[in-house]
Design a protein around this motif. Structure first.
Motif, PDB file in Angstrom:
ATOM      1  N   GLY A 106      82.232  29.922 107.283  1.00 37.96           N
ATOM      2  CA  GLY A 106      81.307  30.291 106.230  1.00 37.96           C
ATOM      3  C   GLY A 106      80.298  29.187 105.934  1.00 37.96           C
ATOM      4  N   GLN A 107      79.042  29.583 105.796  1.00 41.75           N
ATOM      5  CA  GLN A 107      77.985  28.605 105.551  1.00 41.75           C
ATOM      6  C   GLN A 107      78.167  27.905 104.200  1.00 41.75           C
ATOM      7  N   LEU A 108      78.411  28.660 103.148  1.00 35.93           N
ATOM      8  CA  LEU A 108      78.613  28.049 101.830  1.00 35.93           C
ATOM      9  C   LEU A 108      79.922  27.269 101.778  1.00 35.93           C
ATOM     10  N   GLY A 109      80.940  27.793 102.448  1.00 33.48           N
ATOM     11  CA  GLY A 109      82.234  27.126 102.430  1.00 33.48           C
ATOM     12  C   GLY A 109      82.214  25.776 103.121  1.00 33.48           C
ATOM     13  N   ARG A 110      81.368  25.632 104.163  1.00 37.16           N
ATOM     14  CA  ARG A 110      81.316  24.368 104.908  1.00 37.16           C
ATOM     15  C   ARG A 110      80.116  23.508 104.517  1.00 37.16           C
ATOM     16  N   ALA A 111      79.187  24.061 103.713  1.00 37.81           N
ATOM     17  CA  ALA A 111      78.014  23.290 103.296  1.00 37.81           C
ATOM     18  C   ALA A 111      78.377  21.967 102.607  1.00 37.81           C
ATOM     19  N   PRO A 112      79.425  21.917 101.763  1.00 36.99           N
ATOM     20  CA  PRO A 112      79.767  20.616 101.162  1.00 36.99           C
ATOM     21  C   PRO A 112      80.072  19.540 102.193  1.00 36.99           C
ATOM     22  N   LEU A 113      80.683  19.918 103.326  1.00 42.04           N
ATOM     23  CA  LEU A 113      80.951  18.932 104.372  1.00 42.04           C
ATOM     24  C   LEU A 113      79.653  18.464 105.025  1.00 42.04           C
ATOM     25  N   VAL A 114      78.734  19.412 105.279  1.00 41.67           N
ATOM     26  CA  VAL A 114      77.446  19.037 105.865  1.00 41.67           C
ATOM     27  C   VAL A 114      76.704  18.083 104.935  1.00 41.67           C
ATOM     28  N   LEU A 115      76.665  18.412 103.643  1.00 43.42           N
ATOM     29  CA  LEU A 115      75.946  17.577 102.674  1.00 43.42           C
ATOM     30  C   LEU A 115      76.652  16.233 102.477  1.00 43.42           C
ATOM     31  N   SER A 116      77.970  16.232 102.544  1.00 46.56           N
ATOM     32  CA  SER A 116      78.696  14.948 102.498  1.00 46.56           C
ATOM     33  C   SER A 116      78.327  14.096 103.700  1.00 46.56           C
ATOM     34  N   GLY A 117      78.139  14.747 104.852  1.00 48.31           N
ATOM     35  CA  GLY A 117      77.684  14.031 106.035  1.00 48.31           C
ATOM     36  C   GLY A 117      76.304  13.419 105.826  1.00 48.31           C
ATOM     37  N   LEU A 118      75.420  14.130 105.122  1.00 52.12           N
ATOM     38  CA  LEU A 118      74.102  13.571 104.813  1.00 52.12           C
ATOM     39  C   LEU A 118      74.240  12.302 103.972  1.00 52.12           C
ATOM     40  N   LEU A 119      75.136  12.333 102.979  1.00 53.13           N
ATOM     41  CA  LEU A 119      75.355  11.141 102.151  1.00 53.13           C
ATOM     42  C   LEU A 119      75.894   9.979 102.982  1.00 53.13           C
ATOM     43  N   ILE A 120      76.872  10.288 103.844  1.00 58.20           N
ATOM     44  CA  ILE A 120      77.450   9.233 104.688  1.00 58.20           C
ATOM     45  C   ILE A 120      76.402   8.706 105.663  1.00 58.20           C
ATOM     46  N   GLY A 121      75.567   9.610 106.207  1.00 57.86           N
ATOM     47  CA  GLY A 121      74.516   9.179 107.117  1.00 57.86           C
ATOM     48  C   GLY A 121      73.540   8.228 106.446  1.00 57.86           C
TER      49      GLY A 121
END
Length: 368
Positions: free
Chosen positions: A201-216
């Motif tokens: 799910g896009q919304l379900g996994r979006a927090p991981l993607v956005l957390s990756g942006l923070l880590i990046g």
């Protein structure tokens, strides 16, 4: 000290950060081993000693893969969102989305060829149902459509707003999980996962993607400074360790640690995301990411096959799906013909094979 009102002010990366390729390569390597076993032997036929610890530990793969997806976007694109060439870079991401979507559909056919009717394959291609092993590509194809739209806004949002967005999306996706979506299971699977479909799910996994942006963003600030890099590694490993400890804490409270480990190994809580599964998977992913950053270029050189695999994730994904499902399962009729140790060996060979394939295609391209 954190400044919660700060917006990203990112330096340019001083060359390619091979530690990111290594982290992505580790994620793909774990995925290849898991797919080789599940595709050739079947999870139900794996002995208990293989489920824990081997397939228990492969559950770091999906979370690490998605985190690194966000990290790579931050490193390569976030600092360019306010520049004049951003429209060209955004278009590049959308073209990449089309490329990933094309291969997602091709590999769906490859995966389903051995045991599915043409009608079932067409139904899957038209989003009437979902495949299993290639669905992560479907997630990335859609994510590459919406992520470029939010990157400029993300780059102007203060830190508190970015963190609040991650928390808010996590809560929203958990709430939406309880809705029926009017009986539209496919839509629910695409947005927040569905227990009957192996979709992401896009919304379900979006927090991981956005957390990756923070880590990046943190990697761009810290990676090229030894002191700051050590601090970042300590933070990532510490958070990851606390999450894994939290998983074991819940398992102890529920009274059976081994059963909790077996449940994770059997993907309980993966679709849709469950608390215990995500604590273990994300926690382990953060630990592996921290270790890859700590090792830096030296570790990337020492583990060169994994680094090469991580440097071209799409090509590695195509290679291992074609080899497992088209060559071994369909052409050589290898379904059920391998013991569990043999399937593990095949997985290891496929990691090396993917690295060699990527190296060979690059060599050919250079010498045309």
């Amino acid at each position: 000290m954190l400044n919660w009102k700060e917006v990203p002010q990112l330096p340019k990366a001083e060359g390619r950060i091979e530690a990111i390729d290594l982290a992505r390569g580790v994620a793909i390597g774990l995925m290849i081993v898991s797919h080789a076993v599940s595709g050739l032997v079947g999870i139900r036929n794996v002995p208990d000693w293989g489920m824990v610890p081997i397939h228990f530990l492969t559950k770091f793969s999906s979370s690490l893969f998605i985190l690194v997806f966000g990290i790579a976007l931050a490193v390569a694109f976030l600092s360019h969102t306010q520049s004049d060439d951003w429209p060209k870079r955004r278009l590049k991401l959308w073209v990449r989305a089309l490329e990933v979507w094309f291969w997602y559909k091709v590999l769906t056919v490859v995966e389903m060829l051995p045991f599915s009717s043409p009608g079932d394959i067409v139904n899957t291609l038209l989003y009437g149902r979902f495949a299993i092993w290639v669905e992560i590509l479907g997630f990335y194809a859609i994510a590459l459509l919406w992520v470029p739209l939010i990157l400029p806004l993300w780059a102007r949002t203060p830190l508190w707003g970015r963190v609040a967005t991650i928390v808010g999306l996590t809560v929203l996706s958990a709430w939406l999980q309880g809705l029926t979506f009017g009986g539209n299971d496919i839509l629910k699977a695409l947005l927040v996962d569905h227990e009957d479909h192996y979709a992401w799910g896009q919304l379900g996994r979006a927090p991981l993607v956005l957390s990756g942006l923070l880590i990046g963003e943190a990697i761009l600030r810290c990676y090229f400074d030894q002191v700051l890099r050590r601090r970042l590694v300590l933070v990532l490993v510490s958070i990851g360790t606390l999450m894994v400890v939290g998983f074991y804490g819940l398992a102890i409270i529920h009274g059976d640690v081994y059963s909790a480990m077996m449940a994770v190994a059997r993907n309980v809580g993966k679709h849709p995301p469950g608390l215990q599964f995500m604590l273990f998977s994300v926690g382990g992913a953060l630990i592996l990411l921290g270790l890859a950053l700590a090792g830096g270029s030296m570790a990337a050189k020492a583990l060169r096959p994994l680094t090469i695999v991580g440097s071209d994730a799409l090509k590695a994904f195509i290679f291992h799906i074609v080899m497992i499902f088209l060559v071994l399962r369909f052409l050589l009729e290898g379904q059920g013909a391998y013991t569990y140790p043999q399937a593990l060996g095949v997985g290891g060979l496929l990691i090396v094979g993917a690295a060699l394939w990527i190296w060979l295609t690059r060599w050919v391209a250079r010498h045309k």
